[in-house]
Design a protein around this motif. Structure first.
Motif, PDB file in Angstrom:
ATOM      1  N   PHE A  77     -16.566  83.848 -68.624  1.00 51.01           N
ATOM      2  CA  PHE A  77     -17.491  83.059 -67.807  1.00 51.01           C
ATOM      3  C   PHE A  77     -16.942  82.886 -66.395  1.00 51.01           C
ATOM      4  N   ALA A  78     -15.643  82.590 -66.283  1.00 48.69           N
ATOM      5  CA  ALA A  78     -15.030  82.434 -64.967  1.00 48.69           C
ATOM      6  C   ALA A  78     -15.025  83.748 -64.197  1.00 48.69           C
ATOM      7  N   VAL A  92     -11.775  85.621 -52.554  1.00 51.15           N
ATOM      8  CA  VAL A  92     -11.063  84.685 -53.412  1.00 51.15           C
ATOM      9  C   VAL A  92      -9.650  84.469 -52.881  1.00 51.15           C
ATOM     10  N   THR A  93      -9.263  83.208 -52.696  1.00 50.57           N
ATOM     11  CA  THR A  93      -7.948  82.879 -52.157  1.00 50.57           C
ATOM     12  C   THR A  93      -7.048  82.190 -53.178  1.00 50.57           C
ATOM     13  N   GLY A  94      -7.584  81.746 -54.312  1.00 44.95           N
ATOM     14  CA  GLY A  94      -6.749  81.084 -55.299  1.00 44.95           C
ATOM     15  C   GLY A  94      -7.434  80.937 -56.637  1.00 44.95           C
ATOM     16  N   GLN A  95      -6.660  80.985 -57.712  1.00 43.77           N
ATOM     17  CA  GLN A  95      -7.164  80.786 -59.057  1.00 43.77           C
ATOM     18  C   GLN A  95      -6.119  80.004 -59.843  1.00 43.77           C
ATOM     19  N   ARG A  96      -6.578  79.119 -60.730  1.00 42.47           N
ATOM     20  CA  ARG A  96      -5.645  78.389 -61.578  1.00 42.47           C
ATOM     21  C   ARG A  96      -6.363  77.908 -62.835  1.00 42.47           C
ATOM     22  N   ALA A  97      -5.571  77.585 -63.831  1.00 36.23           N
ATOM     23  CA  ALA A  97      -6.091  77.005 -65.068  1.00 36.23           C
ATOM     24  C   ALA A  97      -5.878  75.502 -65.039  1.00 36.23           C
ATOM     25  N   THR A 109     -10.862  79.151 -55.648  1.00 34.38           N
ATOM     26  CA  THR A 109     -11.185  78.848 -54.253  1.00 34.38           C
ATOM     27  C   THR A 109     -11.430  80.153 -53.517  1.00 34.38           C
ATOM     28  N   ALA A 110     -12.330  80.106 -52.550  1.00 38.81           N
ATOM     29  CA  ALA A 110     -12.670  81.305 -51.789  1.00 38.81           C
ATOM     30  C   ALA A 110     -13.064  80.903 -50.372  1.00 38.81           C
ATOM     31  N   SER A 124     -15.373  75.418 -60.236  1.00 40.45           N
ATOM     32  CA  SER A 124     -14.743  75.161 -61.521  1.00 40.45           C
ATOM     33  C   SER A 124     -15.658  75.658 -62.616  1.00 40.45           C
ATOM     34  N   PHE A 125     -15.054  76.050 -63.746  1.00 42.18           N
ATOM     35  CA  PHE A 125     -15.800  76.621 -64.865  1.00 42.18           C
ATOM     36  C   PHE A 125     -15.282  76.025 -66.169  1.00 42.18           C
ATOM     37  N   VAL A 126     -16.203  75.592 -67.031  1.00 44.57           N
ATOM     38  CA  VAL A 126     -15.841  75.085 -68.340  1.00 44.57           C
ATOM     39  C   VAL A 126     -16.932  75.484 -69.322  1.00 44.57           C
ATOM     40  N   VAL A 127     -16.558  75.778 -70.566  1.00 46.93           N
ATOM     41  CA  VAL A 127     -17.516  76.144 -71.614  1.00 46.93           C
ATOM     42  C   VAL A 127     -17.525  75.040 -72.652  1.00 46.93           C
ATOM     43  N   ASP A 128     -18.724  74.564 -72.998  1.00 41.06           N
ATOM     44  CA  ASP A 128     -18.854  73.451 -73.935  1.00 41.06           C
ATOM     45  C   ASP A 128     -20.122  73.625 -74.759  1.00 41.06           C
TER      46      ASP A 128
END
Length: 300
Positions: A77-78, A92-97, A109-110, A124-128
């Protein structure tokens, strides 16, 4: 603005709207609408937050929360979201968990630009419970983030997003259920894969279309080597259905494939309607698609 995939809709703040509302144009016969009832994986805007008005609407901060049915894992999804950023000409300039409301999440971040103005995008991305929730915060890249609105964003769990309820917003911020930019339909040409017509609507405060220009797309593409190469070939002003209209022809190169586009923007009752016909450059124009573009006529 032509958009080419559902993933781009989900993560660019463009929301799919119910397909049962009367349409302001006549779609080509035989072209199925990807937003029709039962269409898979189409996003729905749940909540839009707008920051204080500034001297221009470009630098006004916007936060959009979308929900998309998904059977995939969080990372998939992300990754779709990052693809959407690329289609928005974002670098894209940054990715984190991390976590959102105790659930695993991914953060991206981009940077991009609208004309000469740098813009920052935080997602931000979340699956629920079988749905993917994406939050997109777009703000002036030259200004500092608002810590109060970031705290509000961080505190919104999927259940709250579904309900459209928010905690108290910082001064000057407003909340709207849904999105201000809506995808009213996306019709696929069954005889030419990759060819489609889509229709967007959005509130528009101007009295004329003079400020509505494709020049920002040119600047976006020029500033980011990872973005699709976008070229505007022509802009003309006129009328359509006795309403002010602006017509564009353009090309975009994506993964080595050239897409040719015809677009028209019509202003009616404070709303801007943008109808786009895109096709692979090697394909001939479909007469039914061209004819459909001439039928745009919002009610006045």
């Amino acid at each position: 603005m032509a958009l080419f995939s559902a993933s781009a809709f989900a993560f660019s703040g463009v929301a799919a709207e119910a397909a049962d509302a009367p349409l302001p144009f006549t779609p080509p016969a035989g072209w199925p609408n990807a937003l029709a009832a039962g269409a898979p994986l189409m996003p729905q805007a749940k909540l839009t937050l707008k920051g204080p008005k500034t001297g221009d609407t470009v630098s006004q901060s916007v936060v959009i929360f979308t929900k998309t049915p998904t059977t995939g894992a969080l990372e998939d999804f992300a990754n779709q979201g990052r693809l959407g950023l690329t289609m928005m000409q974002g670098s894209v300039t940054g990715q984190r968990a991390g976590t959102i409301c105790g659930e695993p999440a991914r953060f991206t971040t981009a940077r991009t630009a609208i004309g000469p103005r740098p813009m920052l995008i935080e997602q931000s991305f979340v699956v629920d419970h079988g749905a993917g929730y994406a939050t997109t915060y777009v703000r002036d890249g030259a200004a500092a983030a608002d810590p109060k609105i970031e705290a509000t964003i961080a505190g919104l769990c999927p259940a709250q997003i579904d309900s459209g309820k928010t905690s108290e917003l910082p001064p000057g911020w407003t909340a709207t259920i849904g999105s201000t930019l809506n995808m009213l339909g996306m019709w696929m040409n069954p005889n030419a894969p990759g060819s489609m017509i889509n229709l967007l609507s959005m509130p528009y405060e101007g009295k004329t279309l003079a400020a509505f220009s494709p020049s920002s797309f040119q600047n976006l593409g020029a500033s980011n080597p990872n973005s699709p190469a976008f070229t505007v070939d022509g802009v003309t002003d006129g009328t359509l259905c006795n309403l002010p209209a602006r017509f564009f022809t353009s090309r975009v190169v994506m993964s080595g494939v050239t897409m040719t586009m015809k677009q028209e923007a019509v202003l009616a009752n404070g709303m801007l309607y943008i109808l786009s016909y895109g096709r692979i450059g090697t394909q001939a124009e479909d007469p039914t698609g061209v004819a459909a573009m001439k039928t745009l006529c919002p009610r006045t």
